[in-house]
Design a protein around this motif. Structure first.
Motif, PDB file in Angstrom:
ATOM      1  N   VAL A  62      46.283  35.642  44.642  1.00  0.00           N
ATOM      2  CA  VAL A  62      46.975  36.902  44.928  1.00  0.00           C
ATOM      3  C   VAL A  62      46.810  37.213  46.417  1.00  0.00           C
ATOM      4  O   VAL A  62      45.691  37.304  46.917  1.00  0.00           O
ATOM      5  N   ILE A  63      47.915  37.311  47.094  1.00  0.00           N
ATOM      6  CA  ILE A  63      47.889  37.635  48.528  1.00  0.00           C
ATOM      7  C   ILE A  63      48.385  39.068  48.699  1.00  0.00           C
ATOM      8  O   ILE A  63      49.500  39.403  48.278  1.00  0.00           O
ATOM      9  N   GLY A  74      38.921  43.969  50.944  1.00  0.00           N
ATOM     10  CA  GLY A  74      38.000  44.875  50.245  1.00  0.00           C
ATOM     11  C   GLY A  74      38.590  45.555  49.029  1.00  0.00           C
ATOM     12  O   GLY A  74      38.125  46.615  48.619  1.00  0.00           O
ATOM     13  N   LEU A  75      39.584  44.925  48.431  1.00  0.00           N
ATOM     14  CA  LEU A  75      40.222  45.527  47.256  1.00  0.00           C
ATOM     15  C   LEU A  75      39.637  44.949  45.973  1.00  0.00           C
ATOM     16  O   LEU A  75      39.021  43.880  45.966  1.00  0.00           O
ATOM     17  N   THR A  76      39.839  45.684  44.874  1.00  0.00           N
ATOM     18  CA  THR A  76      39.527  45.145  43.549  1.00  0.00           C
ATOM     19  C   THR A  76      40.830  44.648  42.938  1.00  0.00           C
ATOM     20  O   THR A  76      41.790  45.412  42.814  1.00  0.00           O
ATOM     21  N   VAL A  77      40.840  43.382  42.608  1.00  0.00           N
ATOM     22  CA  VAL A  77      42.074  42.773  42.081  1.00  0.00           C
ATOM     23  C   VAL A  77      41.800  42.252  40.672  1.00  0.00           C
ATOM     24  O   VAL A  77      40.814  41.542  40.438  1.00  0.00           O
ATOM     25  N   SER A  78      42.650  42.620  39.741  1.00  0.00           N
ATOM     26  CA  SER A  78      42.502  42.139  38.368  1.00  0.00           C
ATOM     27  C   SER A  78      43.877  41.762  37.826  1.00  0.00           C
ATOM     28  O   SER A  78      44.907  42.166  38.377  1.00  0.00           O
ATOM     29  N   ALA A  79      43.865  40.987  36.756  1.00  0.00           N
ATOM     30  CA  ALA A  79      45.144  40.567  36.164  1.00  0.00           C
ATOM     31  C   ALA A  79      45.017  40.562  34.646  1.00  0.00           C
ATOM     32  O   ALA A  79      43.940  40.354  34.082  1.00  0.00           O
ATOM     33  N   GLY A  95      39.559  39.102  40.296  1.00  0.00           N
ATOM     34  CA  GLY A  95      39.679  38.260  41.470  1.00  0.00           C
ATOM     35  C   GLY A  95      38.509  38.402  42.437  1.00  0.00           C
ATOM     36  O   GLY A  95      37.838  39.444  42.471  1.00  0.00           O
ATOM     37  N   THR A  96      38.273  37.330  43.171  1.00  0.00           N
ATOM     38  CA  THR A  96      37.284  37.393  44.254  1.00  0.00           C
ATOM     39  C   THR A  96      38.009  37.077  45.562  1.00  0.00           C
ATOM     40  O   THR A  96      38.905  36.221  45.603  1.00  0.00           O
ATOM     41  N   GLU A  97      37.581  37.742  46.641  1.00  0.00           N
ATOM     42  CA  GLU A  97      38.281  37.581  47.914  1.00  0.00           C
ATOM     43  C   GLU A  97      37.720  36.401  48.689  1.00  0.00           C
ATOM     44  O   GLU A  97      36.499  36.249  48.812  1.00  0.00           O
ATOM     45  N   GLY A  98      38.585  35.552  49.170  1.00  0.00           N
ATOM     46  CA  GLY A  98      38.188  34.435  50.019  1.00  0.00           C
ATOM     47  C   GLY A  98      38.600  34.753  51.440  1.00  0.00           C
ATOM     48  O   GLY A  98      37.981  35.581  52.113  1.00  0.00           O
ATOM     49  N   ASP A  99      39.677  34.132  51.900  1.00  0.00           N
ATOM     50  CA  ASP A  99      40.228  34.512  53.207  1.00  0.00           C
ATOM     51  C   ASP A  99      40.661  35.973  53.152  1.00  0.00           C
ATOM     52  O   ASP A  99      40.948  36.503  52.064  1.00  0.00           O
ATOM     53  N   PRO A 100      40.724  36.644  54.277  1.00  0.00           N
ATOM     54  CA  PRO A 100      41.108  38.060  54.261  1.00  0.00           C
ATOM     55  C   PRO A 100      42.452  38.281  53.561  1.00  0.00           C
ATOM     56  O   PRO A 100      43.451  37.633  53.900  1.00  0.00           O
ATOM     57  N   GLY A 101      42.447  39.147  52.562  1.00  0.00           N
ATOM     58  CA  GLY A 101      43.676  39.491  51.848  1.00  0.00           C
ATOM     59  C   GLY A 101      44.077  38.491  50.784  1.00  0.00           C
ATOM     60  O   GLY A 101      45.098  38.668  50.123  1.00  0.00           O
ATOM     61  N   VAL A 102      43.277  37.439  50.592  1.00  0.00           N
ATOM     62  CA  VAL A 102      43.608  36.417  49.583  1.00  0.00           C
ATOM     63  C   VAL A 102      42.562  36.475  48.472  1.00  0.00           C
ATOM     64  O   VAL A 102      41.368  36.272  48.723  1.00  0.00           O
ATOM     65  N   TYR A 103      43.004  36.736  47.286  1.00  0.00           N
ATOM     66  CA  TYR A 103      42.105  36.894  46.142  1.00  0.00           C
ATOM     67  C   TYR A 103      42.429  35.822  45.096  1.00  0.00           C
ATOM     68  O   TYR A 103      43.604  35.583  44.796  1.00  0.00           O
TER      69      TYR A 103
END
Lengths: 139, 532
Positions: A62-63, A74-79, A95-103
C-alpha cells in the motif's frame, strides 16, 4: 359476488407490490468508495504481490501519499478482504511501514474467485480513509 | 385400500411435543412464525444492511446455511422446510379469500410449470449472481411472498405449493429419499370414514364435539314435525327427552370451531405411496377426527424401489432426471472451465462484437448452457437409455418409452441428492460459523451488544474434511442409484436384466465420473458478470 372478490384480490396484490416497491426506495447509499475515487486527505495505491493473484500466501503493498504528493508516514494501515460469495471468512491484515509511505500487509488468498479488499488508512489525528479494490484470484 | 392391520412402526406424531403440535388447529404456526420472522429479518438486512454478501444475513443465511440444512434435513428426516415454510402464511390468508375460487387450470396440473420455475430459479441465481447480492436476495424473498399470495388468492387448492414453487419442487423430489412418510394408523378407519376430513378439511360448529357413539339409552330426543313445523322452536312435538347428564359424560374431544384445512396438495393419507407433493404441513393429521394420521418411519428412500409408487408421467420422470443434471451444472458454475466454455460459446456466436450489453451476453450463453445441459442432455440421454434397455431387455413391444423412463427415474434421486449434498455441504461446512459474526454485526449495527463485536475469524471446517464429505456423498449416491437401477432392470427384464441394465449403468456411471471430475476442480467463488 365473484367480481367483487376478484377486485379485492387484485387490490391486495397491487398493495403488496406497491409496498415492496416502496421498500426499495429507502435503500441506503453504499458506504464503500469506488476504487478510483479521489481522496482529499490521502491518495492510496494498492498492489498485490505476486501477480497474477493466486491462492496462497501473498502481500498487499500500500503506497500512501498526502494530498500534496509527499509520502505519508507514521500511519496505521489495515486491510479486510471479503469474497463476493457469502460464507467465506474474511481475510484481515495489518501493514508495517518500510520505505516512507510504503506499507506492506502480509496476506493470504484463501480461495479462488472474486474479492473485495478494503484498505483503511488511519492517521494519529483521527483521519481515516478507506480505499476499495476488486481483485480476481485464480486457482 | 386393501384390508390391513394397524401400523406398528415408529410414528413421529406420537412423540409428545409433535403430537401436541399436530393436534393444535394452528399448530403449524409453531414452526412457521419463527421462519416468517426470520424471512422478514433477512429482507430487512438485505434492503438496509451492508451490501457485502459475506457480511449480510440475507446472503449468508439462505445461500450458505439454508441450502445445506435443507439437503441434510431431507436426507435425515423429511421435508421439514416445507413444513415450516414462511411463504405459506400469507398464502393461508389468501386461501381464505379463494375458497370459492377457481381450480388451477387442468392443462397446468403437472410438474411442467414447477420444472420450468426451478430451472428459471437456477438460471437467475447464476445470471444475476444472487449469492453475491443481499439486495437481490431480499427482492427474491419478497417476490416469493407475493407469488405465493397471488396464486393462492386466485385458485382454490394450494396451487403454488403443488404446481409452481421451485423450492418445494426440489424438496418434493428429494424427500422421496427421506426416512419418514405420512400414513395412517388403522386403514380400516379410513375405509369407513364418511367425511374424509384429511383431504376435504373440517369445520366444527362448536368447540366440543362427541367422537364416540352417544348412548341411546335413555332415548335421545326425537322431534316429530307436522307440516309447516320446520324446527323444534316452531312447534315440533317432543316424542322423547334426552338425559343431559349422560350426554355430558359421553366421550368428547376439544376442537376449534374454526376451519381445519385438508391436504392442500390433495393427498389422501391411506393411499399415499410417495413423499412427492407432501409438504409435511400435518393438516391431514389436524383434520382427521379419528386421530388416525401418523408420520411413520420407513427405510430411507423406500418408495424409490416400489413399482408404481410414482405416476408414469414424462413431467415427473424428466423433472427428477433433469434435477440430477442440474446438480452437476450448478456445481460446474463454480469451476474455472465454465468461464472458458462460456467465453468460447459467446465468441463462437459472435456475441461480444454484436453490441450487446454484458448482462445480455451473460444471459444468452448461460441460457444456452442451461437448456443444453439441464434439459436437452438429460432428456436425450434418458430416452436413449430407455430405448436401448428396452431393446436389449427384449421388451420393445411390451414397454413404452414413457414407462421405461418412469421405471428408472427413481434411480436418479440418490445420485442427484449426492450431487446437491456435495455442492451445498461445501458452502455450508466451509462457512459453518460465518453466521455468528454476521449476526453479531447485525446486532451491533442496531446497538444491541449482547454478543459483543463480530468475530470475523470464524470460518468453517477445513477444506480437506469437507472434500471427504463431498466424495462420500457422491459415492454413496452413485452406489444406491446403481443398486436401484439394477433392481428395476431385474424386475422389468428378468433373464435379460444385465443387458437391460447396461445403458442405465453407463449413464449413471458417466454422471458420477462427471461429478468426481468436478470435485477435483479448484472452486472459484466468482460473483461478477463474466463479460464486463
Amino acid at each position: 359476488m365473484r367480481g367483487s372478490r376478484s377486485l379485492m384480490l387484485a387490490l391486495i396484490a397491487a398493495l403488496i407490490l406497491l409496498l415492496t416497491a416502496c421498500g426499495g426506495s429507502a435503500l441506503p447509499t453504499p458506504t464503500v468508495l469506488p476504487a478510483d475515487s479521489a481522496l482529499p486527505a490521502y491518495q492510496i495505491a494498492v498492489r498485490g504481490e505476486p501477480e497474477p493473484h493466486t491462492v496462497g500466501d501473498a502481500s498487499l503493498v500500500v503506497i500512501v501519499m498526502t494530498g500534496s504528493g509527499t509520502p505519508a508516514t507514521g500511519l496505521t494501515v489495515s486491510a479486510r478482504g471479503d469474497m463476493t460469495h457469502a460464507g467465506m471468512a474474511p481475510v484481515l491484515g495489518e501493514g508495517t511501514e518500510g520505505d516512507p509511505g510504503v506499507y506492506t500487509i502480509p496476506w493470504q488468498w484463501t480461495m479462488a474467485g472474486d474479492w473485495i479488499v478494503d484498505v483503511t488508512v488511519r492517521a494519529a489525528d483521527g483521519t481515516e480513509v478507506t480505499q476499495t479494490v476488486n481483485v480476481t484470484v485464480e486457482s | 385400500m386393501s384390508a390391513a392391520s394397524p401400523v406398528t412402526r415408529f410414528d413421529a406424531l406420537r412423540l409428545p411435543g409433535l403430537r401436541r403440535v399436530a393436534r393444535m388447529p394452528r399448530g403449524r404456526l409453531v414452526f412457521q412464525l419463527p421462519m416468517l420472522l426470520f424471512a422478514l429479518l433477512l429482507m430487512y438486512d438485505g434492503f438496509s444492511g451492508p451490501q457485502r454478501a459475506g457480511q449480510n444475513l440475507a446472503t449468508v443465511a439462505p445461500w450458505v446455511h439454508y441450502r445445506g440444512l435443507v439437503v441434510l434435513a431431507l436426507l435425515l428426516a423429511g421435508n421439514l422446510f416445507c413444513a415450516a415454510c414462511p411463504f405459506a402464511l400469507p398464502r393461508t390468508v389468501a386461501h381464505r379469500l379463494s375458497v370459492r375460487g377457481r381450480r388451477w387450470p387442468r392443462i397446468l396440473r403437472g410438474k411442467w410449470v414447477a420444472a420450468v420455475s426451478l430451472l428459471a430459479l437456477f438460471f437467475v441465481y447464476e445470471w444475476l449472481d444472487l449469492w453475491a447480492s443481499p439486495l437481490l436476495t431480499a427482492w427474491l424473498i419478497a417476490a416469493y411472498f407475493a407469488a405465493a399470495f397471488a396464486l393462492e388468492a386466485f385458485f382454490t387448492e394450494s396451487a403454488f405449493c403443488k404446481y409452481v414453487c421451485p423450492l418445494g419442487t426440489f424438496n418434493f423430489v428429494y424427500s422421496t429419499a427421506s426416512p419418514l412418510q405420512i400414513g395412517v394408523r388403522q386403514p380400516d378407519v379410513c375405509r369407513t370414514c364418511v367425511g374424509k376430513d384429511c383431504i376435504n378439511g373440517r369445520y366444527a360448529a362448536q368447540p366440543v364435539i362427541r367422537v364416540s357413539e352417544i348412548t341411546t339409552s335413555p332415548p335421545i330426543p326425537v322431534f316429530v314435525y307436522g307440516e309447516g313445523a320446520a324446527s323444534p322452536a316452531s312447534g315440533g312435538e317432543v316424542a322423547a327427552t334426552i338425559n343431559a347428564k349422560s350426554f355430558d359424560s359421553a366421550p368428547s374431544t376439544q376442537h376449534s370451531a374454526l376451519i381445519v384445512p385438508g391436504c392442500g396438495t390433495l393427498l389422501f393419507p391411506p393411499t399415499i405411496q410417495s413423499n412427492l407433493d407432501c409438504t409435511l404441513c400435518l393438516d391431514c393429521a389436524r383434520a382427521c377426527p379419528h386421530d388416525n394420521v401418523g408420520l411413520f418411519a420407513r427405510a430411507p428412500g423406500a418408495e424409490l424401489k416400489k413399482p408404481n409408487a410414482w405416476p408414469a408421467r414424462w413431467d415427473v420422470s424428466l423433472l427428477v432426471i433433469c434435477l440430477a443434471f442440474l446438480g452437476l451444472l450448478n456445481a460446474f458454475g463454480m469451476t474455472p472451465p465454465v468461464y472458458d466454455l462460456l467465453e468460447g460459446l459467446a465468441n463462437s456466436l459472435g456475441l461480444p462484437g454484436a453490441g450487446l450489453p454484458p448482462a445480455a451476453i451473460d444471459a444468452i450463453v448461460l441460457g444456452l448452457l442451461f437448456v443444453a445441459v439441464g434439459v436437452v442432455l438429460p432428456a436425450g440421454l434418458s430416452v436413449g437409455a430407455a430405448a436401448l434397455s428396452r431393446r436389449l431387455g427384449g421388451v420393445s413391444k411390451r414397454d413404452s418409452l414413457r414407462h421405461t423412463v418412469a421405471a428408472f427415474a427413481p434411480a436418479f434421486v440418490p445420485i442427484g441428492l449426492g450431487f446437491w449434498i456435495a455442492h451445498y455441504s461445501f458452502h455450508f461446512l466451509t462457512g459453518l460459523f460465518t453466521i455468528v459474526p454476521v449476526t453479531q454485526r447485525f446486532l451491533t449495527d442496531h446497538q444491541i451488544g449482547w454478543f459483543g463485536a463480530p468475530d470475523w475469524s470464524l470460518g468453517g471446517l477445513p477444506l480437506g474434511v469437507v472434500g471427504m464429505i463431498q466424495l462420500s456423498a457422491l459415492i454413496a449416491g452413485y452406489g444406491v442409484s446403481m443398486w436401484l437401477a439394477l433392481q428395476t432392470a431385474q424386475r422389468l427384464y428378468r433373464r435379460n436384466a444385465m443387458l437391460g441394465y447396461l445403458a442405465w449403468a453407463l449413464l449413471l456411471t458417466g454422471l458420477m465420473l462427471a461429478g468426481w471430475w468436478l470435485i477435483q476442480q479448484p472452486m472459484e467463488m466468482r460473483g461478477s458478470f463474466l463479460f464486463d
